[in-house]
Every structure is written in structure tokens, then in C-alpha cells.
Design a protein around this motif. Structure first.
Motif, PDB file in Angstrom:
ATOM      1  N   VAL A 250       0.945  -1.328   0.030  1.00 22.71           N
ATOM      2  CA  VAL A 250      -0.153   0.115  -0.019  1.00 22.71           C
ATOM      3  C   VAL A 250       1.084   1.160   0.001  1.00 22.71           C
ATOM      4  O   VAL A 250       1.967   1.385   0.801  1.00 22.71           O
ATOM      5  N   ASP A 251       0.513   2.444  -0.719  1.00 28.19           N
ATOM      6  CA  ASP A 251       1.286   3.629  -0.806  1.00 28.19           C
ATOM      7  C   ASP A 251       1.369   4.370   0.495  1.00 28.19           C
ATOM      8  O   ASP A 251       0.138   4.353   1.135  1.00 28.19           O
ATOM      9  N   ALA A 252       2.198   4.764   1.093  1.00 27.75           N
ATOM     10  CA  ALA A 252       2.206   5.446   2.328  1.00 27.75           C
ATOM     11  C   ALA A 252       3.273   6.615   2.235  1.00 27.75           C
ATOM     12  O   ALA A 252       4.151   6.543   1.539  1.00 27.75           O
ATOM     13  N   CYS A 253       2.985   7.396   3.116  1.00 30.04           N
ATOM     14  CA  CYS A 253       3.793   8.364   3.369  1.00 30.04           C
ATOM     15  C   CYS A 253       4.612   8.676   4.554  1.00 30.04           C
ATOM     16  O   CYS A 253       4.445   7.991   5.445  1.00 30.04           O
ATOM     17  N   CYS A 254       5.611   9.086   4.562  1.00 37.41           N
ATOM     18  CA  CYS A 254       6.542   9.394   5.764  1.00 37.41           C
ATOM     19  C   CYS A 254       5.902   9.951   6.847  1.00 37.41           C
ATOM     20  O   CYS A 254       4.940  10.874   6.882  1.00 37.41           O
ATOM     21  N   PRO A 255       5.839   9.350   8.121  1.00 36.95           N
ATOM     22  CA  PRO A 255       5.175   9.864   9.315  1.00 36.95           C
ATOM     23  C   PRO A 255       5.686  11.500   9.724  1.00 36.95           C
ATOM     24  O   PRO A 255       4.814  12.043  10.455  1.00 36.95           O
ATOM     25  N   GLY A 265       6.039   6.288  -1.086  1.00 32.79           N
ATOM     26  CA  GLY A 265       6.268   4.891  -1.532  1.00 32.79           C
ATOM     27  C   GLY A 265       5.332   3.919  -0.852  1.00 32.79           C
ATOM     28  O   GLY A 265       4.728   4.145   0.006  1.00 32.79           O
ATOM     29  N   GLN A 266       5.781   2.681  -1.369  1.00 33.01           N
ATOM     30  CA  GLN A 266       5.022   1.584  -0.580  1.00 33.01           C
ATOM     31  C   GLN A 266       5.568   1.457   0.533  1.00 33.01           C
ATOM     32  O   GLN A 266       6.657   1.840   1.169  1.00 33.01           O
ATOM     33  N   ARG A 267       4.714   0.688   1.669  1.00 35.32           N
ATOM     34  CA  ARG A 267       4.953   0.646   2.996  1.00 35.32           C
ATOM     35  C   ARG A 267       6.143  -0.266   3.387  1.00 35.32           C
ATOM     36  O   ARG A 267       6.765   0.095   3.994  1.00 35.32           O
ATOM     37  N   PHE A 268       6.418  -1.373   2.309  1.00 34.24           N
ATOM     38  CA  PHE A 268       7.737  -2.173   2.975  1.00 34.24           C
ATOM     39  C   PHE A 268       8.856  -1.241   2.660  1.00 34.24           C
ATOM     40  O   PHE A 268      10.263  -1.550   3.000  1.00 34.24           O
ATOM     41  N   LYS A 271      10.192   1.351   6.096  1.00 27.40           N
ATOM     42  CA  LYS A 271      11.256   1.001   7.025  1.00 27.40           C
ATOM     43  C   LYS A 271      12.554   1.355   6.650  1.00 27.40           C
ATOM     44  O   LYS A 271      13.393   1.952   7.314  1.00 27.40           O
ATOM     45  N   LEU A 272      12.869   1.382   5.575  1.00 23.06           N
ATOM     46  CA  LEU A 272      14.278   1.590   4.958  1.00 23.06           C
ATOM     47  C   LEU A 272      14.567   3.111   5.013  1.00 23.06           C
ATOM     48  O   LEU A 272      15.688   3.585   5.115  1.00 23.06           O
ATOM     49  N   HIS A 273      13.297   3.843   4.648  1.00 23.24           N
ATOM     50  CA  HIS A 273      13.352   5.375   4.413  1.00 23.24           C
ATOM     51  C   HIS A 273      13.681   5.727   5.918  1.00 23.24           C
ATOM     52  O   HIS A 273      14.405   6.820   5.983  1.00 23.24           O
ATOM     53  N   LEU A 274      12.921   5.189   6.835  1.00 21.33           N
ATOM     54  CA  LEU A 274      13.061   5.937   8.241  1.00 21.33           C
ATOM     55  C   LEU A 274      14.504   5.781   8.679  1.00 21.33           C
ATOM     56  O   LEU A 274      15.229   6.510   9.673  1.00 21.33           O
ATOM     57  N   GLU A 275      15.140   4.881   8.235  1.00 17.49           N
ATOM     58  CA  GLU A 275      16.676   4.757   8.742  1.00 17.49           C
ATOM     59  C   GLU A 275      17.500   5.856   8.517  1.00 17.49           C
ATOM     60  O   GLU A 275      18.577   6.078   8.800  1.00 17.49           O
ATOM     61  N   LEU A 276      17.033   6.358   7.203  1.00 21.39           N
ATOM     62  CA  LEU A 276      17.698   7.510   6.568  1.00 21.39           C
ATOM     63  C   LEU A 276      17.307   8.987   6.728  1.00 21.39           C
ATOM     64  O   LEU A 276      17.622   9.940   6.474  1.00 21.39           O
ATOM     65  N   CYS A 277      15.785   8.844   7.045  1.00 18.67           N
ATOM     66  CA  CYS A 277      15.101  10.097   7.049  1.00 18.67           C
ATOM     67  C   CYS A 277      15.684  11.178   8.216  1.00 18.67           C
ATOM     68  O   CYS A 277      16.127  10.794   9.473  1.00 18.67           O
TER      69      CYS A 277
END
Length: 323
Positions: A250-255, A265-268, A271-277
Motif C-alpha cells: 500500500v502506498d504510504a507517506c513518511c510519518p 512509496g510503498q509501505r515495505f 522502514k528503509l526510508h526511516l533509517e535515513l530520514c
């Protein structure tokens, strides 16, 4: 070992005292001479779903003698060992007596090869051969279906379910009659076989007859369907929750979108994005900032209310004291 389902375990329209027939919209009363708590049915494919059954049932599965319609020469077709209709009949060389293949194996296993004796005449025999004539004769005998009878504990016998009882229960047992030779083929596809719900692995414990099981499956609360995005099977009633909280595609946005993060991007991948956000590392600071902003907003609202009260009092020319 055979499994059996009591009437109370079979999902019907029955409340044991008075039964409402939904099909004909009429009230029917169970015959006085029939006690539903005394009737048991062969479980068939539903044996694993049978959670209510006698711990040590005082009866076994129906034999051919219980199912046979007419037996003209019972003594000829009866096994001298088990006293049932012979199955896989074999003839003993020497005396020519016939018995069940399984019974012959039991007799042979407890006696040495040189001391084997016929259970009928006690004469010695060396081997047994298939009795094709007896097998063909027995195979032509007409019997009813295993799922066409029920065991009555009070009468201690297998019997056909009366038509008036079938009508009250809202379902019927199998009424087909066929030859013994065709028994295996019929049982494999009998429409009245009791089967467990196809979603029993998901927790459903319902039992239905095979010809009506599909109706229950369409509205079963435990029915699982594949997600159209990730393919994972989820319960139909939880499909919306799965899409909102769990589905990885499912498409999701950064919290932290409200702080300026433009990730989509997609929900899976989230998690990778949050490590770099860049906002993830200071989320505790941002949380404190949000809490402080709420406090300031509440204080601002209180001040606005006090100002409104002050203006009302000034209009009435009443002296006031502001703490």
C-alpha cells in the motif's frame, strides 16, 4: 477408528424442543418418539472438526449388514468368524469353506502353517484363494449409503432417519441405494457426507453436508481471501484493516510529512526510508515540540475566553478585578 457426530453438533435449525422450518415458513414439532440427543451420524470428512463426541462410543461404524437392503441367503454370505457379510471373500483349499480375507489372515497369523484349521469344520488347510464367485454375488447386493443411516443409542442399532424428522431438521440423509461393488465410488462423492468448513484451518468449526457446504463458505466469518496487492490470505472481515495497517504494498507517506519530509512509496520501503530520514533522529525533540504547541494553543484559547469576558463586563460598566 470411526468418528461420529451427535445431532447437537450438526448445524441445523434445531433447538431440540421446537424447530422453525425456515424453508417453508411453518412451525414444526419433533415427533415425540424421537430423541435427538440419542442420534449419532457418521462424521466422514468432518471427523477432525468433531469436538463433541462420546469419549468411548458403545458402537462402531455401520457394517455391510447394517446397510444391506435385502439379503436372501444370509447364511451363505455370512463370514463364520466375524458373522458379518464377507468382504474380499477367500476359499480355503481342502474343505472349500469361504470367509473374509481379513478374517483368514487373522486365523493364519495365530496358527503355524502346518496347523491351520478351518474355523467352520476344523479341518486343516494350506492356503486360501480368492473366491471370485462369492465376491461377485456379494458385490451385487444392494445397500444404502453410510451417510443414509444414524445410530440410535436407545435402540442400539443403525437405522434410516425418518422422513418427518428430516423435514423438521431442515436437511436429509442420503437416500441412494447401490451395489456393494459401487460403495467406494459413491462414498467418494456422496452429497450428504458431513464435511468440515474449508476454512477450519483458520478457526471455523462449522460442519455441513457436502451439497450445502458452499453456501456456508460464502458467508463464513473465517473465510480468507487473497489481498489484491500482496497476495497474502486474510480473513474477509479484516481485509480493510489489513490494507490500512499491514499490507506492505500500500502506498504510504513518511510519518514526518508535516515537518517537511516528501517521501512517498510503498509501505515495505518505509522502514528503509526511516533509517535515513533526517527527521527520524530528532523525533523525540519534534514530539516535545508538538506537545508544547498544544499547551500554547490551549493557553491561547483560555486567554481569548478571558478577553471575551472582559469585553462583556466593560460593556455593562461593571468594575472588575483581574487577577
Amino acid at each position: 477408528c470411526a468418528q461420529f457426530l451427535p445431532t447437537e453438533r450438526i448445524n441445523s435449525f434445531c433447538d431440540k424442543k421446537k424447530i422453525h422450518c425456515l424453508k417453508n415458513q411453518e412451525d414444526l414439532t419433533m415427533p415425540a418418539n424421537v430423541d435427538l440427543q440419542q442420534l449419532y451420524f457418521v462424521a466422514g470428512d468432518a471427523s477432525e472438526a468433531c469436538s463433541v463426541k462420546p469419549a468411548n462410543p458403545p458402537f462402531g461404524a455401520p457394517t455391510l449388514a447394517d446397510l444391506v437392503q435385502e439379503l436372501p441367503d444370509k447364511e451363505i454370505l455370512e463370514c463364520p468368524v466375524c458373522y458379518g457379510i464377507m468382504k474380499d471373500a477367500v476359499v480355503l483349499t481342502g474343505c472349500g469353506h469361504t470367509l473374509c480375507g481379513a478374517c483368514c489372515d487373522k486365523v493364519s497369523s495365530i496358527q503355524s502353517s502346518s496347523q491351520r484349521k478351518c474355523p467352520s469344520c476344523r479341518s486343516k488347510f494350506k492356503k486360501a484363494e480368492p473366491n471370485w464367485f462369492a465376491r461377485q454375488l456379494i458385490g451385487k447386493q444392494k445397500i444404502c449409503c453410510n451417510f443414509g443411516v444414524c445410530y440410535d443409542l436407545s435402540a442400539k442399532t443403525w437405522k434410516r432417519l425418518p422422513d418427518d424428522v428430516s423435514r423438521v431438521l431442515g436437511w436429509s440423509t442420503c437416500s441412494q441405494v447401490f451395489s456393494i461393488a459401487d460403495q467406494a465410488d459413491h462414498l467418494a462423492k456422496c452429497p450428504k457426507t458431513l464435511v468440515a468448513c474449508e476454512f477450519k484451518i483458520d478457526g471455523c468449526g462449522e460442519v455441513r453436508q457436502r451439497d450445502t457446504a458452499y453456501k456456508h463458505a460464502r458467508r463464513c466469518a473465517f473465510r480468507s481471501v487473497p489481498c489484491h496487492l500482496c497476495g497474502e490470505r486474510v480473513k474477509a472481515c479484516l481485509q480493510k484493516v489489513h490494507l490500512e495497517r499491514e499490507c506492505p504494498h500500500v502506498d504510504a507517506c513518511c510519518p514526518h510529512e508535516r515537518y517537511g519530509c516528501d517521501f512517498q512509496g510503498q509501505r515495505f520501503k518505509l522502514k528503509l526510508h526511516l533509517e535515513l530520514c533526517r527527521f527520524e533522529g530528532v523525533k523525540d525533540v519534534l514530539k516535545g515540540y508538538d506537545e508544547r504547541m498544544l499547551e500554547l494553543a490551549e493557553m491561547n484559547l483560555q486567554l481569548a475566553q478571558k478577553c471575551q469576558q472582559f469585553e462583556l463586563v466593560q460593556d455593562e460598566n461593571i468594575p472588575i478585578f483581574v487577577k
